[in-house]
Scaffold this motif. Sequence first.
Motif, short mmCIF file in Angstrom:
data_model
loop_
_atom_site.label_atom_id
_atom_site.label_comp_id
_atom_site.label_asym_id
_atom_site.label_seq_id
_atom_site.Cartn_x
_atom_site.Cartn_y
_atom_site.Cartn_z
N LEU A 105 0.82 -1.20 0.00
CA LEU A 105 0.00 0.00 0.00
C LEU A 105 0.86 1.26 0.00
N GLY A 106 2.03 1.19 0.63
CA GLY A 106 2.94 2.32 0.59
C GLY A 106 3.38 2.65 -0.83
N ARG A 107 3.60 1.62 -1.64
CA ARG A 107 3.96 1.86 -3.05
C ARG A 107 2.85 2.58 -3.81
N LEU A 108 1.63 2.44 -3.32
CA LEU A 108 0.48 3.06 -3.98
C LEU A 108 0.07 4.37 -3.33
N GLY A 109 0.91 4.87 -2.43
CA GLY A 109 0.68 6.18 -1.83
C GLY A 109 -0.19 6.18 -0.60
N ILE A 110 -0.39 5.01 0.02
CA ILE A 110 -1.20 4.93 1.23
C ILE A 110 -0.28 4.61 2.41
N ASP A 111 -0.24 5.52 3.38
CA ASP A 111 0.54 5.28 4.58
C ASP A 111 -0.30 4.43 5.53
#
Length: 215
Positions: free
Chosen positions: A114-120
Amino acid sequence: MEHDDIEWRVEPGLTGYDEAVAAMEARAAAIHEGRARELVWLVEHPPLYTAGTSADAAELLDPRFPVFRSGRGGRHTYHGPGQRVGYLMLDLGERGRDVRAFVHALEGWMAATLGRLGIDCYAVPGRVGLWTRAGGQEAKIGAIGVRVRRWVTLHGFSVNIAPDLSHFGGIVPCGLPEFPVTSLSALGKSVNMATFDAALALGFPAFIASLAASR
């Protein structure tokens, strides 16, 4: 995708829950017996609720969709279109025999994806799953529920890409009424399944390496 002789399969369309469980259990038995490769199986389900081994009947508020008893850990959860479900059939007999380390590694893999997709997002001790902040409060974006039989894992994770979040209203998701459920779409991220799967695949080698490190 293949890594360390593990099959990676993306199922087209919607897969019935009973069908998925039967296939998963058969594959896990074959893995234990040395007749099949380990498998990561990515699916979408039609709308349904599942009740884990700790499910409380009082938390099934409005059974508007079929309800299935599930052998995984946890309470009630929802599956449906727009949600990626990952079933993991991995041999922990060859990967450390540490269920807690497996769940921790799985949380890390989901968070990195999810971090790769911009979600922290992050894991919270005592609350299995993936969490993020939405509208100023914590919200659940991914669920984890696993079972281990003869050291082969079954079930796995779900991540909300763009499901109908109103469908979660039929249950108390994971027995946590104080927390809402969110999705990538609700957080303003337009991500399709193929993009999510690609991000998931990028982090898979590190996930497997973390299991090997726990041996």
